[in-house]
Design a protein around this motif. Structure first.
Motif, PDB file in Angstrom:
ATOM      1  N   THR A   1       0.853  -1.195   0.000  1.00  0.00           N
ATOM      2  CA  THR A   1       0.000   0.000   0.000  1.00  0.00           C
ATOM      3  C   THR A   1       0.881   1.235   0.000  1.00  0.00           C
ATOM      4  OG1 THR A   1      -1.425  -1.272   1.451  1.00  0.00           O
ATOM      5  CG2 THR A   1      -2.000   1.040   1.092  1.00  0.00           C
ATOM      6  N   PHE A   2       0.553   2.158  -0.897  1.00  0.00           N
ATOM      7  CA  PHE A   2       1.314   3.401  -0.946  1.00  0.00           C
ATOM      8  C   PHE A   2       0.455   4.527  -0.402  1.00  0.00           C
ATOM      9  CE2 PHE A   2       2.452   7.334  -3.099  1.00  0.00           C
ATOM     10  CZ  PHE A   2       3.805   7.410  -2.788  1.00  0.00           C
ATOM     11  N   THR A   3       0.966   5.248   0.568  1.00  0.00           N
ATOM     12  CA  THR A   3       0.184   6.367   1.102  1.00  0.00           C
ATOM     13  C   THR A   3       0.961   7.662   0.911  1.00  0.00           C
ATOM     14  OG1 THR A   3       1.152   6.288   3.323  1.00  0.00           O
ATOM     15  CG2 THR A   3      -0.783   4.914   2.919  1.00  0.00           C
ATOM     16  N   TYR A   4       0.214   8.731   0.711  1.00  0.00           N
ATOM     17  CA  TYR A   4       0.820  10.047   0.515  1.00  0.00           C
ATOM     18  C   TYR A   4       0.069  11.052   1.356  1.00  0.00           C
ATOM     19  CZ  TYR A   4       1.072  14.642  -1.703  1.00  0.00           C
ATOM     20  OH  TYR A   4       1.162  15.988  -1.939  1.00  0.00           O
ATOM     21  N   ASN A   5       0.809  11.813   2.114  1.00  0.00           N
ATOM     22  CA  ASN A   5       0.200  12.784   3.010  1.00  0.00           C
ATOM     23  C   ASN A   5       0.624  14.184   2.559  1.00  0.00           C
ATOM     24  OD1 ASN A   5      -1.181  13.712   5.161  1.00  0.00           O
ATOM     25  ND2 ASN A   5       0.291  13.043   6.718  1.00  0.00           N
ATOM     26  N   PRO A   6      -0.264  14.953   1.968  1.00  0.00           N
ATOM     27  CA  PRO A   6       0.129  16.273   1.457  1.00  0.00           C
ATOM     28  C   PRO A   6       0.233  17.305   2.575  1.00  0.00           C
ATOM     29  CG  PRO A   6      -2.178  15.838   0.965  1.00  0.00           C
ATOM     30  CD  PRO A   6      -1.675  14.662   1.729  1.00  0.00           C
ATOM     31  N   THR A   7       1.408  17.539   3.057  1.00  0.00           N
ATOM     32  CA  THR A   7       1.558  18.447   4.193  1.00  0.00           C
ATOM     33  C   THR A   7       2.388  19.672   3.868  1.00  0.00           C
ATOM     34  OG1 THR A   7       3.470  17.146   4.854  1.00  0.00           O
ATOM     35  CG2 THR A   7       1.379  16.647   5.937  1.00  0.00           C
ATOM     36  N   GLY A   8       3.191  19.599   2.809  1.00  0.00           N
ATOM     37  CA  GLY A   8       4.099  20.709   2.509  1.00  0.00           C
ATOM     38  C   GLY A   8       5.543  20.238   2.609  1.00  0.00           C
ATOM     39  N   SER A   9       6.403  20.886   1.814  1.00  0.00           N
ATOM     40  CA  SER A   9       7.799  20.440   1.731  1.00  0.00           C
ATOM     41  C   SER A   9       8.471  20.407   3.101  1.00  0.00           C
ATOM     42  CB  SER A   9       8.580  21.363   0.806  1.00  0.00           C
ATOM     43  OG  SER A   9       8.048  21.321  -0.484  1.00  0.00           O
ATOM     44  N   GLY A  10       8.296  21.462   3.870  1.00  0.00           N
ATOM     45  CA  GLY A  10       8.960  21.567   5.169  1.00  0.00           C
ATOM     46  C   GLY A  10       8.594  20.420   6.084  1.00  0.00           C
ATOM     47  N   SER A  11       7.293  20.136   6.197  1.00  0.00           N
ATOM     48  CA  SER A  11       6.894  19.071   7.115  1.00  0.00           C
ATOM     49  C   SER A  11       7.254  17.702   6.557  1.00  0.00           C
ATOM     50  CB  SER A  11       5.407  19.150   7.464  1.00  0.00           C
ATOM     51  OG  SER A  11       4.682  19.777   6.475  1.00  0.00           O
ATOM     52  N   GLY A  12       7.323  17.572   5.218  1.00  0.00           N
ATOM     53  CA  GLY A  12       7.754  16.307   4.634  1.00  0.00           C
ATOM     54  C   GLY A  12       9.194  15.999   5.002  1.00  0.00           C
ATOM     55  N   ILE A  13      10.022  17.040   4.949  1.00  0.00           N
ATOM     56  CA  ILE A  13      11.440  16.854   5.269  1.00  0.00           C
ATOM     57  C   ILE A  13      11.610  16.486   6.743  1.00  0.00           C
ATOM     58  CG2 ILE A  13      13.656  18.058   5.462  1.00  0.00           C
ATOM     59  CD1 ILE A  13      12.776  19.675   2.938  1.00  0.00           C
ATOM     60  N   SER A  14      10.875  17.184   7.629  1.00  0.00           N
ATOM     61  CA  SER A  14      11.035  16.832   9.042  1.00  0.00           C
ATOM     62  C   SER A  14      10.418  15.465   9.338  1.00  0.00           C
ATOM     63  CB  SER A  14      10.462  17.920   9.962  1.00  0.00           C
ATOM     64  OG  SER A  14       9.192  18.289   9.571  1.00  0.00           O
ATOM     65  N   ALA A  15       9.385  15.084   8.583  1.00  0.00           N
ATOM     66  CA  ALA A  15       8.771  13.773   8.811  1.00  0.00           C
ATOM     67  C   ALA A  15       9.771  12.655   8.515  1.00  0.00           C
ATOM     68  CB  ALA A  15       7.520  13.612   7.950  1.00  0.00           C
ATOM     69  N   VAL A  16      10.533  12.786   7.436  1.00  0.00           N
ATOM     70  CA  VAL A  16      11.475  11.724   7.104  1.00  0.00           C
ATOM     71  C   VAL A  16      12.641  11.739   8.095  1.00  0.00           C
ATOM     72  CG1 VAL A  16      12.860  12.978   5.398  1.00  0.00           C
ATOM     73  CG2 VAL A  16      12.613  10.532   5.189  1.00  0.00           C
ATOM     74  N   LYS A  17      13.018  12.913   8.583  1.00  0.00           N
ATOM     75  CA  LYS A  17      14.103  13.004   9.551  1.00  0.00           C
ATOM     76  C   LYS A  17      13.708  12.324  10.852  1.00  0.00           C
ATOM     77  CE  LYS A  17      15.434  17.076  11.049  1.00  0.00           C
ATOM     78  NZ  LYS A  17      15.733  18.478  10.740  1.00  0.00           N
ATOM     79  N   GLU A  18      12.436  12.498  11.240  1.00  0.00           N
ATOM     80  CA  GLU A  18      11.970  11.922  12.495  1.00  0.00           C
ATOM     81  C   GLU A  18      11.471  10.493  12.321  1.00  0.00           C
ATOM     82  OE1 GLU A  18       9.062  14.805  13.626  1.00  0.00           O
ATOM     83  OE2 GLU A  18      10.592  16.376  13.708  1.00  0.00           O
ATOM     84  N   GLY A  19      11.581   9.965  11.107  1.00  0.00           N
ATOM     85  CA  GLY A  19      11.190   8.583  10.867  1.00  0.00           C
ATOM     86  C   GLY A  19       9.691   8.364  10.815  1.00  0.00           C
ATOM     87  N   ARG A  20       8.930   9.428  10.596  1.00  0.00           N
ATOM     88  CA  ARG A  20       7.473   9.268  10.536  1.00  0.00           C
ATOM     89  C   ARG A  20       6.987   8.822   9.168  1.00  0.00           C
ATOM     90  NH1 ARG A  20       5.235  14.022  11.093  1.00  0.00           N
ATOM     91  NH2 ARG A  20       7.064  15.282  11.585  1.00  0.00           N
ATOM     92  N   CYS A  21       7.877   8.863   8.174  1.00  0.00           N
ATOM     93  CA  CYS A  21       7.490   8.360   6.863  1.00  0.00           C
ATOM     94  C   CYS A  21       8.731   7.791   6.177  1.00  0.00           C
ATOM     95  CB  CYS A  21       6.859   9.466   6.014  1.00  0.00           C
ATOM     96  SG  CYS A  21       8.055  10.696   5.496  1.00  0.00           S
ATOM     97  N   ASP A  22       8.492   7.042   5.086  1.00  0.00           N
ATOM     98  CA  ASP A  22       9.622   6.420   4.404  1.00  0.00           C
ATOM     99  C   ASP A  22      10.342   7.411   3.500  1.00  0.00           C
ATOM    100  OD1 ASP A  22       9.122   3.846   5.478  1.00  0.00           O
ATOM    101  OD2 ASP A  22       7.437   3.655   4.097  1.00  0.00           O
ATOM    102  N   ILE A  23       9.545   8.120   2.711  1.00  0.00           N
ATOM    103  CA  ILE A  23      10.130   9.025   1.726  1.00  0.00           C
ATOM    104  C   ILE A  23       9.525  10.406   1.897  1.00  0.00           C
ATOM    105  CG2 ILE A  23      10.382   9.503  -0.740  1.00  0.00           C
ATOM    106  CD1 ILE A  23      10.176   6.462  -1.191  1.00  0.00           C
TER     107      ILE A  23
END
Lengths: 269, 289
Positions: free
Chosen positions: A57-79
């Motif tokens: 299953t592929f999921t995508y959460n449209p939050t904005g570039s900034g939050s996407g970058i911090s999400a991957v840093k904090e391990g909350r998402c894969d990519i």
């Protein structure tokens, strides 16, 4: 009384379905988080990926570039998905960028307009209202009509970021789709607008920016400047899960090039 | 046999009750949802800043959420549409109800019915491709997408409701009133405007209010012709209505911006409620007479 019961029942059903959407994260899920501008391209890639790999299953959460970058840093998402390049400190923080595609934004005018080239500075001055007449940029004497997109649109965000006019643009019209912008510009001889390069049709005239005509080639080699990268953000020294790696490989493979250009952007490879 | 019948009757009754409650439930659900999701943003932004703020920059680094331009645009746009649409509508209604020969009447009534059935996106499309460039050339302004274009489109859109309700009201005026007037020596035109129209007054007011409701709630057609930039209303400026404010930003919105859009919808909802209450008032008075 009965009305109230019915209302609560409906509300409860809604609430339950909402929570059901947030299913547990399993190893067979690839989660992406970030840029809203990348919604279309990542949506197309995700769909095609799931068609080929029905167990993932592929999921995508449209939050904005900034939050996407911090999400991957904090391990909350894969990519993480970012519609700007990573800053040096973000790279130093253990993140790696892989450019997926380039979003080239075309500057369009009416075919009757004699102007065929503008610099980025001129474009910025036109959209911020500093230049109000076409004769100031070599055209005929007519008031410039600026056509833009609505607040929150990825194209608008990209255009304003590249021209450094965030929150400063004075639009005569704010339209809700690329097609509307093209139709309006084609119908008004004094109009100027912007749209994804892939969507531009013959009914409008494409401007070159600083002497460079926008095309797949000039966008890829960076000479056409009204563009921004769509970046996949991953951790430098941590391996992706097998399914996430599979998606990553798919998105950067040659098979994905056609899908990426279907989304109106130029694939990086 | 009797109990069986009653059981059947009760079942039917229950089924109909549930069907009826679906409508009530929907209305309640929407009302509650709008109020619950609309209030928080108003509290966060501040009641006066929200309603009377003149700047709307929802995605700026320092966002501001003032909806006065939307409210004024909606009010001006509706007023303009009524100003143009209502006289045409009422005079058409007088013609149809009193003067028109049956053949012409059936043709015009058919046309009015058709006008009512045209989807608003078609009004918008024609407005966008004909009216907007037309205004641009006619008034020699840089761009035709403006409050004026929206007013004209809305004026045409409210015509069917105004005409249909007014015709019904005018036809309900007792013939005796008119005969009396004519017998006293008044000309037919005098009779129509001094006897029939005043007698049908509350019905005609109801028609106007219905038109107002239709105009203030319209979004698709105005979105296509009004330009959607946030400006204080001015006839040849691009403007944004309450409805289009919600419609144009909702798809990409998030956080406080989205909540503020719900608040805009709540304000619009209150306007519509007010108009509905006015309509009910006049309809009731109409029935009372």
């Amino acid at each position: 009384m009965r009305k109230r019961v019915l209302t609560f029942a409906l509300a409860a059903v809604l609430a339950v379905t909402t929570f059901a959407g947030c299913s547990q994260k399993t190893s067979d899920t690839v989660s992406a988080d970030g840029s809203t501008s990348m919604e279309e391209v990542i949506g197309i890639l995700g769909e095609a990926f799931m068609r080929d790999n029905s167990d993932i299953t592929f999921t995508y959460n449209p939050t904005g570039s900034g939050s996407g970058i911090s999400a991957v840093k904090e391990g909350r998402c894969d990519i993480g998905l970012s519609s700007r390049s990573l800053k040096e400190e973000e790279k130093a923080d253990g993140l790696t960028e892989t450019v997926l595609a380039y979003d080239g934004i075309a500057i369009i005018v009416n075919p009757d307009n004699s102007v065929s080239d503008l610099s980025v500075e001129q474009i910025a001055s036109i959209f911020t209202g500093k230049i109000k007449n076409w004769k100031d940029v070599g055209g005929k004497d007519a008031q410039i009509v600026t056509i833009g997109r609505e607040a929150g649109s990825g194209t608008r965000d990209g255009f304003e970021t590249v021209t450094k006019t965030e929150d400063k643009c004075e639009y005569r019209q704010e339209l809700t789709s690329t097609g509307d912008v093209i139709t309006t510009v084609s119908g008004n001889s004094a109009a100027i607008g912007y749209a994804s390069l892939a969507a531009v049709k013959d009914s409008v005239k494409l401007l070159s920016v600083g002497g460079v005509i926008p095309s797949e080639k000039t966008i890829k080699d960076g000479t056409y400047t009204v563009q921004r990268p769509f970046v996949l953000v991953t951790k430098t020294d941590e391996k992706l899960s097998d399914s996430a790696q599979k998606f990553f490989d798919f998105a950067t493979s040659d098979d994905a090039v056609k899908l990426i250009s279907d989304a109106g952007v130029v694939a990086a490879n | 046999m009797k109990t069986k019948n009653r059981l059947f009757e009760n079942t039917v009754h229950g089924v109909f009750l549930i069907l009826g409650l679906i409508t009530v439930g929907c209305v309640l659900l929407i009302t509650i949802y709008l109020i619950v999701s609309g209030i928080p943003a108003i509290c966060k932004i501040g009641f006066f800043e929200f309603l009377f703020g003149t700047e709307w920059a929802s995605t700026a680094a320092e966002p501001s959420y003032g909806i006065l331009p939307f409210i004024l645009t909606s009010v001006y746009g509706t007023a303009g549409a009524v100003l143009i649409g209502v006289p045409i509508g009422i005079l058409t209604a007088v013609y149809l109800a009193k003067i028109a020969p049956p053949k012409i009447k059936s043709v015009v009534t058919g046309a009015v019915g058709l006008l009512a059935g045209i989807p608003s996106v078609v009004y918008g499309l024609v407005g966008m491709l004909v009216l907007v460039p037309g205004i641009r050339t006619l008034f020699n302004v840089p761009d035709g997408a403006s409050l004026l274009a929206a007013i004209i489109v809305l004026a045409v859109m409210i015509l069917p409701s105004v005409i249909n309700v007014s015709v019904t009201a005018l036809e309900a005026v007792p013939k005796e009133y008119e005969y009396a007037s004519l017998a006293l020596g008044a000309t037919p035109s005098e009779t129509y405007f001094k006897v029939s129209v005043p007698a049908a007054k509350s019905g005609i007011v109801a028609a106007i209010v219905l038109g107002v409701g239709r105009a203030i709630g319209e979004s698709m057609a105005v979105m296509m012709v009004s330009g959607n930039a946030v400006n204080m209303p001015s006839l040849f400026e691009s403007v944004r209505f309450l409805t289009t404010a919600v419609a144009s930003e909702m798809s990409y919105s998030s956080g406080l911006q989205q909540q503020a859009l719900f608040s805009v919808a709540l304000v619009l909802f209150l306007f519509i409620m007010l108009i509905n209450a006015t309509l009910n008032f006049f309809l009731k008075r109409n029935r009372g007479e």
